[in-house]
Scaffold this motif. Sequence first.
Motif, PDB file in Angstrom:
ATOM      1  N   ILE A 347      11.975 -49.176 -18.469  1.00 33.10           N
ATOM      2  CA  ILE A 347      12.145 -49.016 -16.860  1.00 33.10           C
ATOM      3  C   ILE A 347      10.692 -48.954 -16.210  1.00 33.10           C
ATOM      4  CG2 ILE A 347      13.209 -47.671 -14.990  1.00 33.10           C
ATOM      5  CD1 ILE A 347      14.880 -46.528 -17.323  1.00 33.10           C
ATOM      6  N   SER A 348      10.603 -49.912 -15.324  1.00 35.93           N
ATOM      7  CA  SER A 348       9.315 -50.106 -14.440  1.00 35.93           C
ATOM      8  C   SER A 348       8.958 -48.913 -13.786  1.00 35.93           C
ATOM      9  CB  SER A 348       9.302 -51.398 -13.754  1.00 35.93           C
ATOM     10  OG  SER A 348      10.320 -51.257 -12.703  1.00 35.93           O
ATOM     11  N   GLU A 349       7.921 -48.627 -13.425  1.00 35.63           N
ATOM     12  CA  GLU A 349       7.305 -47.424 -12.556  1.00 35.63           C
ATOM     13  C   GLU A 349       7.869 -47.503 -10.964  1.00 35.63           C
ATOM     14  OE1 GLU A 349       4.708 -44.076 -11.966  1.00 35.63           O
ATOM     15  OE2 GLU A 349       5.521 -45.061 -13.818  1.00 35.63           O
ATOM     16  N   ASN A 350       8.101 -48.684 -10.609  1.00 36.68           N
ATOM     17  CA  ASN A 350       8.827 -49.178  -9.267  1.00 36.68           C
ATOM     18  C   ASN A 350      10.466 -48.742  -9.192  1.00 36.68           C
ATOM     19  OD1 ASN A 350       8.896 -50.393  -6.343  1.00 36.68           O
ATOM     20  ND2 ASN A 350      10.233 -51.524  -7.324  1.00 36.68           N
ATOM     21  N   GLN A 351      11.134 -48.958 -10.269  1.00 40.94           N
ATOM     22  CA  GLN A 351      12.530 -48.588 -10.332  1.00 40.94           C
ATOM     23  C   GLN A 351      12.645 -47.170 -10.416  1.00 40.94           C
ATOM     24  OE1 GLN A 351      13.213 -50.983 -13.782  1.00 40.94           O
ATOM     25  NE2 GLN A 351      14.630 -52.319 -12.885  1.00 40.94           N
ATOM     26  N   MET A 352      11.641 -46.480 -11.111  1.00 37.92           N
ATOM     27  CA  MET A 352      11.698 -45.077 -11.070  1.00 37.92           C
ATOM     28  C   MET A 352      11.618 -44.388  -9.673  1.00 37.92           C
ATOM     29  SD  MET A 352      10.054 -43.741 -14.589  1.00 37.92           S
ATOM     30  CE  MET A 352      10.246 -44.687 -16.199  1.00 37.92           C
ATOM     31  N   LYS A 353      10.567 -45.186  -9.092  1.00 36.59           N
ATOM     32  CA  LYS A 353      10.212 -44.622  -7.533  1.00 36.59           C
ATOM     33  C   LYS A 353      11.528 -44.682  -6.763  1.00 36.59           C
ATOM     34  CE  LYS A 353       5.286 -45.311  -7.738  1.00 36.59           C
ATOM     35  NZ  LYS A 353       4.047 -45.896  -7.185  1.00 36.59           N
ATOM     36  N   LEU A 354      12.111 -45.879  -6.903  1.00 35.70           N
ATOM     37  CA  LEU A 354      13.100 -46.203  -5.991  1.00 35.70           C
ATOM     38  C   LEU A 354      14.372 -45.037  -6.020  1.00 35.70           C
ATOM     39  CD1 LEU A 354      13.576 -49.811  -6.225  1.00 35.70           C
ATOM     40  CD2 LEU A 354      12.720 -48.559  -4.216  1.00 35.70           C
ATOM     41  N   MET A 355      14.515 -44.704  -7.431  1.00 41.08           N
ATOM     42  CA  MET A 355      15.674 -43.712  -7.595  1.00 41.08           C
ATOM     43  C   MET A 355      15.263 -42.277  -7.320  1.00 41.08           C
ATOM     44  SD  MET A 355      16.974 -44.641 -11.645  1.00 41.08           S
ATOM     45  CE  MET A 355      15.565 -45.660 -12.382  1.00 41.08           C
ATOM     46  N   VAL A 711      13.483 -44.875   4.984  1.00 41.94           N
ATOM     47  CA  VAL A 711      12.845 -45.520   3.871  1.00 41.94           C
ATOM     48  C   VAL A 711      13.274 -46.978   3.627  1.00 41.94           C
ATOM     49  CG1 VAL A 711      12.889 -45.458   1.286  1.00 41.94           C
ATOM     50  CG2 VAL A 711      13.338 -43.431   2.480  1.00 41.94           C
ATOM     51  N   SER A 712      12.440 -47.777   3.439  1.00 39.02           N
ATOM     52  CA  SER A 712      12.542 -49.343   3.352  1.00 39.02           C
ATOM     53  C   SER A 712      13.067 -49.645   2.287  1.00 39.02           C
ATOM     54  CB  SER A 712      11.123 -50.070   3.491  1.00 39.02           C
ATOM     55  OG  SER A 712      10.530 -49.874   2.308  1.00 39.02           O
ATOM     56  N   GLU A 713      13.670 -51.137   2.127  1.00 34.75           N
ATOM     57  CA  GLU A 713      14.424 -51.505   0.926  1.00 34.75           C
ATOM     58  C   GLU A 713      13.466 -51.515  -0.202  1.00 34.75           C
ATOM     59  OE1 GLU A 713      17.693 -54.262  -0.762  1.00 34.75           O
ATOM     60  OE2 GLU A 713      17.377 -52.351   0.433  1.00 34.75           O
ATOM     61  N   THR A 714      11.940 -51.600  -0.199  1.00 38.54           N
ATOM     62  CA  THR A 714      11.358 -51.512  -1.286  1.00 38.54           C
ATOM     63  C   THR A 714      10.975 -49.962  -1.639  1.00 38.54           C
ATOM     64  OG1 THR A 714       9.109 -51.709   0.123  1.00 38.54           O
ATOM     65  CG2 THR A 714      10.148 -53.722  -1.000  1.00 38.54           C
ATOM     66  N   GLY A 715      11.657 -49.188  -1.117  1.00 39.46           N
ATOM     67  CA  GLY A 715      11.322 -47.449  -1.372  1.00 39.46           C
ATOM     68  C   GLY A 715      10.090 -46.960  -0.513  1.00 39.46           C
ATOM     69  N   GLU A 716       9.611 -47.686   0.297  1.00 42.10           N
ATOM     70  CA  GLU A 716       8.362 -47.279   1.095  1.00 42.10           C
ATOM     71  C   GLU A 716       8.883 -46.318   2.319  1.00 42.10           C
ATOM     72  OE1 GLU A 716       4.695 -48.903   4.025  1.00 42.10           O
ATOM     73  OE2 GLU A 716       6.108 -50.213   3.174  1.00 42.10           O
ATOM     74  N   GLN A 717       8.285 -45.125   2.252  1.00 44.20           N
ATOM     75  CA  GLN A 717       8.453 -44.113   3.270  1.00 44.20           C
ATOM     76  C   GLN A 717       7.945 -44.418   4.533  1.00 44.20           C
ATOM     77  OE1 GLN A 717      10.270 -41.120   2.159  1.00 44.20           O
ATOM     78  NE2 GLN A 717      10.622 -40.564   4.441  1.00 44.20           N
ATOM     79  N   ILE A 718       8.953 -44.540   5.611  1.00 44.61           N
ATOM     80  CA  ILE A 718       8.068 -45.088   7.080  1.00 44.61           C
ATOM     81  C   ILE A 718       8.246 -43.676   7.746  1.00 44.61           C
ATOM     82  CG2 ILE A 718       8.862 -46.564   8.866  1.00 44.61           C
ATOM     83  CD1 ILE A 718       8.559 -47.941   6.285  1.00 44.61           C
ATOM     84  N   GLU A 719       6.894 -43.589   8.486  1.00 48.70           N
ATOM     85  CA  GLU A 719       6.615 -42.480   9.287  1.00 48.70           C
ATOM     86  C   GLU A 719       7.307 -43.028  10.548  1.00 48.70           C
ATOM     87  OE1 GLU A 719       5.345 -39.766   8.539  1.00 48.70           O
ATOM     88  OE2 GLU A 719       5.017 -40.403   6.459  1.00 48.70           O
ATOM     89  N   ALA A 720       7.971 -42.176  11.211  1.00 48.97           N
ATOM     90  CA  ALA A 720       8.558 -42.007  12.539  1.00 48.97           C
ATOM     91  C   ALA A 720       8.901 -40.652  13.182  1.00 48.97           C
ATOM     92  CB  ALA A 720      10.009 -42.822  12.560  1.00 48.97           C
ATOM     93  N   ASN A 721       8.345 -40.264  14.191  1.00 45.05           N
ATOM     94  CA  ASN A 721       8.755 -39.040  14.977  1.00 45.05           C
ATOM     95  C   ASN A 721       9.838 -39.330  15.905  1.00 45.05           C
ATOM     96  OD1 ASN A 721       6.100 -38.056  13.945  1.00 45.05           O
ATOM     97  ND2 ASN A 721       4.913 -38.983  15.472  1.00 45.05           N
ATOM     98  N   VAL A 722      10.751 -38.216  15.588  1.00 44.09           N
ATOM     99  CA  VAL A 722      12.101 -38.390  16.348  1.00 44.09           C
ATOM    100  C   VAL A 722      11.944 -37.363  17.509  1.00 44.09           C
ATOM    101  CG1 VAL A 722      14.255 -38.018  16.391  1.00 44.09           C
ATOM    102  CG2 VAL A 722      13.368 -39.014  14.268  1.00 44.09           C
ATOM    103  N   ARG A 723      12.331 -37.881  18.777  1.00 42.73           N
ATOM    104  CA  ARG A 723      11.812 -37.120  19.694  1.00 42.73           C
ATOM    105  C   ARG A 723      13.399 -36.827  20.507  1.00 42.73           C
ATOM    106  NH1 ARG A 723       9.731 -41.716  20.960  1.00 42.73           N
ATOM    107  NH2 ARG A 723      10.326 -42.787  23.083  1.00 42.73           N
ATOM    108  N   LEU A 724      13.821 -35.982  21.213  1.00 44.69           N
ATOM    109  CA  LEU A 724      15.064 -35.725  21.939  1.00 44.69           C
ATOM    110  C   LEU A 724      14.774 -36.126  23.367  1.00 44.69           C
ATOM    111  CD1 LEU A 724      18.006 -34.246  22.026  1.00 44.69           C
ATOM    112  CD2 LEU A 724      16.774 -32.368  22.881  1.00 44.69           C
ATOM    113  N   THR A 725      15.768 -37.150  23.747  1.00 45.46           N
ATOM    114  CA  THR A 725      15.595 -37.943  24.942  1.00 45.46           C
ATOM    115  C   THR A 725      16.811 -37.340  25.980  1.00 45.46           C
ATOM    116  OG1 THR A 725      16.970 -39.760  24.229  1.00 45.46           O
ATOM    117  CG2 THR A 725      14.593 -39.958  24.154  1.00 45.46           C
ATOM    118  N   ALA A 726      17.765 -36.902  25.442  1.00 48.77           N
ATOM    119  CA  ALA A 726      19.007 -36.600  26.215  1.00 48.77           C
ATOM    120  C   ALA A 726      19.948 -35.720  25.155  1.00 48.77           C
ATOM    121  CB  ALA A 726      19.715 -37.697  27.036  1.00 48.77           C
ATOM    122  N   PRO A 727      20.814 -35.019  26.026  1.00 49.71           N
ATOM    123  CA  PRO A 727      21.662 -33.976  25.031  1.00 49.71           C
ATOM    124  C   PRO A 727      22.379 -35.036  24.166  1.00 49.71           C
ATOM    125  CG  PRO A 727      22.150 -33.461  27.311  1.00 49.71           C
ATOM    126  CD  PRO A 727      21.206 -34.611  27.480  1.00 49.71           C
TER     127      PRO A 727
END
Length: 927
Positions: A347-355, A711-727
């Motif tokens: 099992i490749s290192e990338n497959q383990m990271k995806l799991m 998370v992207s299809e390749t397993g990369e974590q995407i940084e995104a700040n979530v903010r409240l805009t309305a109820p």
Amino acid sequence: MGIEVKYPFLFLLLIPAVIMVFLYIRYHWGKGKEIYLIASLRLAIFCLLIFALTVPQVLLPVKGQAVVFLADRSASIGGNDEALAWIENSVSHRKNEDQFAVAGFGENVVLEQNLGRNREAITEFNGKTDDSQSNLEAGLQFAASIIPRDSAGRIVLMSDGNETAGKSLETASVLKNRKIEIDHVLLKTASGEDVSISKLSVPPSLYLGEEAPVTIEVTSNISKQTDIRLSVNHKEILKETVQVKEGKNVFTFSHKADTAGLTVYKAELAADQDAFAENNTLHSVVNVKGTPKVLIVQGKESGDIASLLKGSGLEAETVLPEKLPTVLSGYLQYQSIIFNNVPATVISENQMKLMEKAVKEFGTGFIMFGGEESFGLGGYFKTPIEKLLPVDMDIKGKKEMPSLGLLLVMDRSGSMAGNKIELAKEAAARSVELLREEDTLGFIAFDDRPWEILETEPLKDKKKAIEKIRSITPGGGTEIFTSLEQAYSELEDLQLQRKHIILLTDGQSATNGDYDLLIESGKEKNITLSTVALGQDADRGLLEELAGMGSGRFYDVTDSSVIPSILSRETVMATRTYIEDNPFYPSVHPYPDWNSLFENGVPKMNAYIATAAKPRSQVPLLSEKEDPVLAEWQYGMGHTIAFTSDFSGKWSGDWTRWEKWPSFINQLVTKTLPQYESEPYRVSVENRDGNTVLSLESAVSKSMPIETSIVSETGEQIEANVRLTAPGKYEATMPESAGMYFLNIKQTDQNGNIQVHQTGFTIPYSEEYLQKGENKEHLESLSKMTDGVELASPEDAFRPLKKPASTKQPISNWLILAAFLIFFSEIAIRRFGLTALAASVWKSSIKKKEKPDAHMKIQKLKTYREAQSPSVQAAVKRQGETSVKITKEKVTGKKKQNRTKPSAEPSPKEREERMKRLLDAKNRKNK
């Protein structure tokens, strides 16, 4: 030449300065004319200091000008021949003093030719740019940075005007303040037949068995035939040839949702002579609710878990470890993953990271069963799989192990350079960490000769040993036998219970040796040998034969990322003490979830793999040696379980014959299934100024805090700040990058209850791959804002600037110096007065004038005496002598009244003075 000031508003200080001078004159009115002079001097001082505070600079004209050619190299342009021709023709018309530079841009910017008085321009673009976007803003900012600061210049922008990222108009306003002109050359966009998928619509959530409408919108600039393909979870379900017309075309298909979980729909086009292949694919993610689906990864002789789970209402799918998915969506369609005696070496290192991402970020469950190729024996030490499990593979210090001597023989030839040697060094480092300090370790790196990196001796300092291993660099050729012979010679005389050699190479040996004799004599000394063939060029036949003769294992590696798992597995297997094979009855800890299963006792177990429970894990079943037999914990959003015995019955013994064995397995799987709530979130994606804005809207419109993971299809974590805009409405901004992404939303209510929602979204391909024609209006707006023009001919690129370039010379120091000189003059006038100073100056000038007049008279006298006749000179002499005598007698008579002094002859100087007086007297008489 001119003057500019940095802070002109400071000239307002002149108002209080004038008022102060006016008050001074008024207060000293009638005290003399000196007051006006002092007041004038003070006003001059104030003016000079205030002028200095404004930071004035003298503008000195600069010969020549700086021109930056900025060429669009995005996909919409196609070729760059037109831009190169313009640059070459323009440079041929420049003056000797002119400087120029060349840069190209797409999504990024590349400098092709630095600013200077180069004789010739480049003939081709060599820099690598990402052509998926046209970022005019980044290009203009980069070009402006090349032009010297505080100096005017010109940017020649060569583009089709289609801006797909950035805000170039805002940048243009900044460049205007810097006096940088933007001229433009309109380039033609790439032309050709193009068919694209502009939209793929699938309902965001479905139920298992529901017939789902799938709508595909196709845009074309020509009427032609094209093939449409539709796939679900990477399996093609539809292929159809359709006739598309020029403009927008809509095609609708249907598909029955036949699998639960996150399902990925993919639409593709295939057309002949298509301009852009990038706009022929779109994805859509659907959450299908229904029967939980379990992925079973099965090793050799591991039993059949799938047949046992069918009666539990779960849907199971069994795959070989070599067939595991290589993208994240391949795992998110399952609610739980089971590893049944699966080695990490396949099992490749990338497959383990995806799991690991699927478990941590999206709540997928994970179970690992034991066996001869599982846990530490399978090579999972320090892998992403070990990270998600509730147990550690390393058990050093827990039990007495046989003495071990391990010698690593690693290829360091030139073909190992790059990622291969780095992974091999990391693998060796992991092996060192698995060893005890009393174990013996040696390390030989070879190319055309052996190099002893670590002397074969007891491991005393692991950190130092790892540092030496990681310092290895690639060398020359490949020669195996000599290094292997040295490894055997170093181990054969050591008094150790286990002696093992691991040989790793990616090439063919340059010489041959008597391997049979070497290995047979080594076996008599209890030395075993395992070999690793890395890559296509390795001598597999030789290495496999060596491992067979050496009573070890042969590994045929095509993915170098598995090397660390192989070496850690070999290190563990060399001891053979990780397997506890004394039959026992596991002890049960009082956990409510498991108590009902063991009310009537616990079956006997034959063996298990020794591991160590992690601090936060729960251990419902323990061995007699207090090793975990069953351990579980929460890892991120997912629940994972480790069962250190096997499923086949070889190790688990009476457990497979236990009447509650199916219930036990079913409970294992059920506990790992994600606990999702049905509260939906509506997800929409839009592009704003080159960024992707993800909008989330809750159906109940409650303003509860949420946590998101993208998370992207390749397993990369995407940084995104979530903010409240309305109820109930949230927004997250992330960089624009086309592809498929998976979103996990975690919301905690007022009572602390956690609700989880999973979904996915896609960012479509860039508008760069759409044929929209030239945007001349945008280029004209940029030029107009900065006083630039559209260039009609190449020679206009070096025409004179409307605001010529100049250098700035600050003069504040000189103004301050002048103010101080005037200040000291004003002090002197107030101290001594103007009349006194004038008289002193006049007196000094008179004295200087008298001295030269007296000297002139003496010279005239001498000249006159020399011009007289001898008779006149004699008469004058007698007269002078008589006069002198009479005068002398008078003086002598007066002195005799007091005291008597002897007479003396007058000195020459005295005689000269007397003669002068006589001549003066004569002159007066003649007058």
